[in-house]
Design an enzyme around this catalytic site. Structure first.
Site, PDB file in Angstrom:
ATOM      1  CB  CYS A  57       2.241  -7.227   2.983  1.00 49.82           C
ATOM      2  SG  CYS A  57       0.688  -6.534   3.592  1.00 49.82           S
ATOM      3  CB  CYS A  79       0.807  -3.300   9.258  1.00 44.84           C
ATOM      4  SG  CYS A  79      -0.354  -2.932   7.925  1.00 44.84           S
ATOM      5  CB  CYS A  97      -0.951  -0.006   1.202  1.00 45.95           C
ATOM      6  SG  CYS A  97      -0.147   0.378   2.780  1.00 45.95           S
ATOM      7  CB  CYS A 134      -1.293   1.914  18.905  1.00 45.27           C
ATOM      8  SG  CYS A 134      -0.433   1.834  17.314  1.00 45.27           S
ATOM      9  CB  CYS A 156       6.545  -0.145   3.918  1.00 43.70           C
ATOM     10  SG  CYS A 156       5.534  -1.526   4.515  1.00 43.70           S
ATOM     11  CB  CYS A 210       2.296  -2.048  28.188  1.00 45.81           C
ATOM     12  SG  CYS A 210       0.910  -0.940  27.870  1.00 45.81           S
ATOM     13  CB  CYS A 230       0.531  -4.191  12.754  1.00 48.14           C
ATOM     14  SG  CYS A 230       1.701  -2.945  13.322  1.00 48.14           S
ATOM     15  CB  CYS A 274      -4.791  -4.518  24.005  1.00 47.89           C
ATOM     16  SG  CYS A 274      -3.089  -3.968  23.813  1.00 47.89           S
ATOM     17  CG  HIS A 301       1.329  -7.771  28.326  1.00 47.38           C
ATOM     18  ND1 HIS A 301       0.162  -7.106  28.645  1.00 47.38           N
ATOM     19  CD2 HIS A 301       1.537  -8.671  29.308  1.00 47.38           C
ATOM     20  CE1 HIS A 301      -0.316  -7.599  29.778  1.00 47.38           C
ATOM     21  NE2 HIS A 301       0.493  -8.526  30.210  1.00 47.38           N
ATOM     22  CB  CYS A 335       5.275   0.202  19.933  1.00 53.28           C
ATOM     23  SG  CYS A 335       5.291  -0.645  18.352  1.00 53.28           S
ATOM     24  CB  CYS A 341      -1.420  -3.357  20.571  1.00 55.30           C
ATOM     25  SG  CYS A 341      -0.252  -4.304  19.575  1.00 55.30           S
ATOM     26  CB  CYS A 352      -5.283  -2.726  31.129  1.00 53.60           C
ATOM     27  SG  CYS A 352      -4.867  -4.109  30.053  1.00 53.60           S
TER      28      CYS A 352
END
Lengths: 523, 393
Positions: free
Chosen positions: B160, B192, B57, B288, B60, B236, B298, B267, B233, B276, B295, B261
């Site tokens: 992908c 993603c 798409c 996110c 990236c 987090c 991805c 999630c 997790h 992340c 989450c 949470c």
């Protein structure tokens, strides 16, 4: 003697677009446009959980994911009977607006600029502006190193390429600043979207993000910087190009096409999903004479008049001429006469141009109309599209500042950020809004609580549409007629006309057939 | 600190660049300019990059240009030679294609091939083609096979390309990951989209420390351990809420409960490997979960179908108060459900039984299957269309 040349991949902004033109007497006499990549999203979405559509459909395009998220969410809001709270409506508008800014910056600087400059000219820059000296030095070193990427290989410059060393150095300096501006617009989007691409906070019923004053202040600061840059750098550059190198395109003798414009509108003002009350209005303009634009009637949008022609597309024709709400996607890759997997969207049987020019015309935007008058640019032309895009970026950025105040007020109210509803077992709805590149529609129906059908008609489907049973060409195909091609190995004007529509064929569903015979490659 | 005088960046500095913890950021601010300089010095010139997109798409590529350090301008002008990068390259048509073939000819063994998107093998590869030869359009399958042959390395960018991702869900396309198409281990930078730091960091690893080092330090899903070894997790900032049993039940709860949470909103943090929480997104502006959004998982091979429906809570996640979190996070990532976890609600059990969460389904498309030994993937070649790209001289 006529010859057909095929240009593919297009590049800037994506490779999956082919353009085939017939050239006779030094100009284009026929054209076919097709994309070269298909993923089958409309089939993938079947049987999925409804809420997942907001995640999946964003992956139709990583350059403009926010409009897909929003169109999907609005269709789902409708089918679930959700009443999106005001704060969520505004947050969604701000995310979409940030996407507009990023997208238009990408389109003007990353996708279009190189068609209008000769980067080697910086070697002759003799000025004292330190910023330009630095850029000129860098680009000169790259262009003379034997590895000019990404500015080389390149086509030979023609009369529509800026060659003045100071002007080129200035435009290239702005190009590099534009890379930072794009990044800044997406960082700004992330304040409310979580990240960009893809956006995480738009969900059926509203948004997930509990906005705090600190975030609003941060957004405001970024927005003001961007708005200033757009007004002081991007819009002047667009005017410079539109009235300088693009002069010979200004009368619209080529590069214009069908004078029909469609806008679904964008940025809901009160009720989420209501296309009748948007900051950029929805509407239809048919058969406009640019010289008489002030007297043209803007017609109301009637979504039931949208149909998709399948005659020249690789689909079974059971759904030919149907509204997307009634359509299913059935592949037919060996169908005779077909040349594209793009369906042919039509409004009341007519091909429609979509995008910033369509929106600015439907809005009768005074700034653009005045600009056109004073610069002598026809309202339906390649430079008009570039101007409209840059101009709209400023309009949207300026408007967004006011929405932040609205958001503060909305958050102080009791509405919350999301009206979560269970999805019914069955139902159908549509989400219609204008993405940066034009009209975007998502049509969904549910059965047994899951997605039964899902149809997407994206902006590039409208603009890059193939012919229909009445043999009307699609907008880009029509706009290419009469475009000069003095040298088939250097088809700059063909590229300029196509790129003025800012096609992003990740959004469209196309397959180009190989063929052979008289076709020859170009480049 | 130790430092390779030739390259200007030590292994330790590189790891600190990758770590992105608060403490490391202090040091990495010194390291960051050296990252760019190190890439630039590594190849004795700019490393040529060919970026091929199959069923992708462009997210990236868009994400890469959001790189914080090095800046996108520095990346495309100083650090890398973007020989083929359609998002912004000058040329089109055959002129653009010539950039690929000239790079293959002049820079054999030096250029890096980055692949975005899954590769469709169905319909003789016609779902993704680019350019033409005498027999017709050239498939991305053919392009990737041809260009990969002479590359210093081929890297799958985005979920992908790494695992099949979303395009595998349209059966006529018969879409495959880069690794399956090339029938050899291929390093993957999933996501993603992937975070730009992950892509840049992987290139730095390759160029500075060599392909051997890169390949040796990949996890079981071919991801560089520097970025993907820990679960979302586990790092987090809302973990305390998970442990205390404070959950968002509906999104409006976020207005009343700070940092609650998001497990009940679906999630996938407990089964997702990515940094992340510490790296955050878009120049560290947000991420996110930080924006109150669950989450989606991805970066996992199971994204999307193996983790769907995304907004149903994960089954078999032990709620605090009984046994500790012991789901087969890796197992779920490979689409296999640990069905015996205590405390799974009846609803979730039913969802599992219907094959809607985690469990391997009969019609599981390729790309979500367990990692196959490389020698087995030849059987996936059935239906593929072997086309040699016409030699350009």
């Amino acid at each position: 003697m006529a010859e057909t040349i095929r240009l593919g991949p297009m590049c800037r902004i994506s490779e999956d677009l082919n353009v085939e033109v017939t050239v006779d007497g030094g100009k284009v006499t026929d054209a076919r446009v097709a994309g070269t990549m298909a993923r089958g999203f409309e089939v993938i979405l079947r049987d999925r959980a409804p809420a997942d559509a907001v995640v999946l459909t964003q992956r139709i395009c990583g350059v403009c994911p926010a409009p897909h998220a929003l169109a999907s969410a609005q269709a789902l809001d409708d089918v679930a009977g959700a009443r999106v709270p005001p704060a969520a409506r505004i947050v969604r508008n701000l995310i979409l607006g940030a996407g507009y800014l990023s997208s238009h910056i990408v389109s003007f600087y990353l996708a279009s600029l190189q068609d209008y400059i000769d980067p080697t000219a910086v070697a002759r820059y003799k000025g004292a502006d330190q910023r330009l000296v630095s850029v000129a030095g860098k680009v000169k070193a790259v262009m003379s190193s034997g590895d000019g990427a990404p500015f080389a290989p390149r086509y030979a410059s023609d009369d529509a390429c800026v060659r003045d060393p100071a002007d080129v150095a200035g435009l290239l300096a702005n190009y590099f600043d534009a890379l930072s501006a794009k990044r800044a617009a997406e960082t700004m989007a992330a304040i409310l979207a979580g990240r960009h691409p893809h956006v995480q906070t738009i969900v059926p019923g509203g948004v997930t993000v509990p906005v705090e004053q600190e975030q609003i202040t941060q957004f405001q600061f970024s927005l003001q910087e961007l708005a200033q840059w757009i007004g002081e750098v991007m819009l002047p550059d667009a005017k410079t190009l539109a009235t300088g190198p693009l002069k010979r395109f200004a009368n619209g003798a080529y590069g214009a096409g069908h004078a029909n414009f469609l806008s679904f509108g964008a940025f809901d003002r009160s009720i989420s999903g209501d296309y009748k009350d948007r900051v950029l209005p929805s509407g239809i303009v048919l058969g406009v004479d640019p010289a008489n634009f002030g007297r043209v009637t803007i017609q109301e949008l009637e979504p039931a008049k949208i149909t998709e022609s399948l005659k020249f597309a690789f689909y079974g024709e059971a759904y030919d001429g149907k509204n997307p709400a009634e359509a299913l996607t059935e592949l037919s890759p060996k169908k005779a006469d077909a040349y594209s997997f793009v369906k042919g969207p039509r409004y009341d049987g007519k091909p429609m141009e979509v995008g910033p020019l369509a929106r600015m015309l439907v809005a009768r935007n005074k700034g653009l109309l005045k600009l056109a008058r004073t610069t002598g640019v026809s309202l339906h032309s390649v430079p008009a599209r570039l101007l409209a895009r840059a101009y709209e970026a400023k309009v949207v950025a300026d408007a967004m500042i006011g929405w932040l105040d609205d958001l503060v007020g909305a958050l102080a109210g009791k509405g919350g950020i999301c009206d979560e509803r269970a999805f019914p077992d069955s139902g159908r709805a549509a989400g219609l809004l204008d993405a940066p590149r034009g009209a975007l529609g998502h049509w969904v129906s549910l059965n047994a609580g899951a997605i039964d059908t899902y149809q997407v008609v994206s902006p590039s489907t409208w603009n890059a549409s193939p012919r229909d049973p009445a043999f009307q060409r699609g907008p880009i195909e029509e706009a290419l007629l009469d475009t000069p091609v003095p040298d088939v190995a250097n088809p700059l004007d063909v590229l300029r006309v196509v790129r003025s529509f800012d096609p992003c064929t990740a959004c469209a569903v196309h397959i180009a057939d190989g063929g052979g015979g008289r076709l020859r490659r170009v480049g | 600190m130790s430092s390779d005088g030739l390259r200007g960046l030590s292994r330790r500095d590189f790891l600190k660049y990758c770590a992105a913890t608060a403490a490391a950021l202090g040091l990495s601010e010194l390291a960051i300019p050296r990252i760019a300089a190190a890439i630039e010095a590594a190849a004795g010139g700019k490393t040529p990059i060919i970026w091929l997109t199959a069923q992708g798409c462009k997210g990236c590529a868009t994400s890469l240009l959001n790189s914080d350090e090095p800046s996108p301008a520095r990346l495309i002008l100083d650090s890398l030679s973007m020989r083929f990068f359609p998002l912004l390259m000058a040329a089109s048509g055959d002129l653009a294609i010539s950039a690929v073939t000239e790079t293959m000819r002049k820079n054999a063994g030096e250029y890096v091939l980055l692949v975005e998107g899954a590769v469709p093998l169905g319909e003789a590869g016609r779902f993704a083609t680019m350019g033409f030869e005498s027999s017709g359009a050239i498939t991305l399958e053919a392009w990737i096979k041809r260009v990969s042959r002479g590359a210093l390395a081929t890297i799958a960018v985005g979920t992908c390309a790494a695992y099949g991702g979303i395009p595998v869900l349209y059966p006529p396309a018969n879409a495959k990951s880069t690794e399956v198409v090339l029938a050899q281990p291929i390093p993957a930078v999933p996501g993603c989209p992937p975070h730009p730091d992950w892509v840049v960091g992987t290139l730095v690893k390759l160029l500075l420390f060599g392909k051997g080092a890169l390949m040796r330090e990949l996890d079981g899903d071919r991801r560089p351990k520097e970025f993907f070894s820990e679960l979302v997790h586990d790092n987090c900032p809302r973990r305390a809420s998970f442990d205390a049993g404070v959950f968002i039940e509906e999104y409006n709860d976020s207005l009343k409960k700070d940092n609650a949470c998001l497990l009940r909103k679906g999630c996938r943090g407990p089964v997702t490997h990515a940094d992340c929480p510490s790296r955050r997104w878009n120049q560290r502006m947000n991420w996110c979960i930080g924006a109150g959004a669950p989450c989606n998982g991805c970066t996992e091979p199971a994204f999307y179908a193996g983790l769907a429906p995304l907004f149903e809570p994960l089954p078999s996640v032990k709620l605090p108060g009984s046994r500790p979190l012991g789901i087969g996070a890796d197992a779920l990532g490979r689409g296999i459900m640990a069905a015996t976890a205590v405390g799974v609600g009846a609803h979730m059990v039913a969802q599992v039984a219907r094959g809607k969460i985690g469990a391997k389904r009969a019609e599981e498309p390729a790309g979500l299957e367990e990692r196959q030994p490389v020698q087995d993937v030849a059987s996936d070649a059935a239906g593929s269309h072997e086309v040699d790209v016409e030699d350009e001289t």
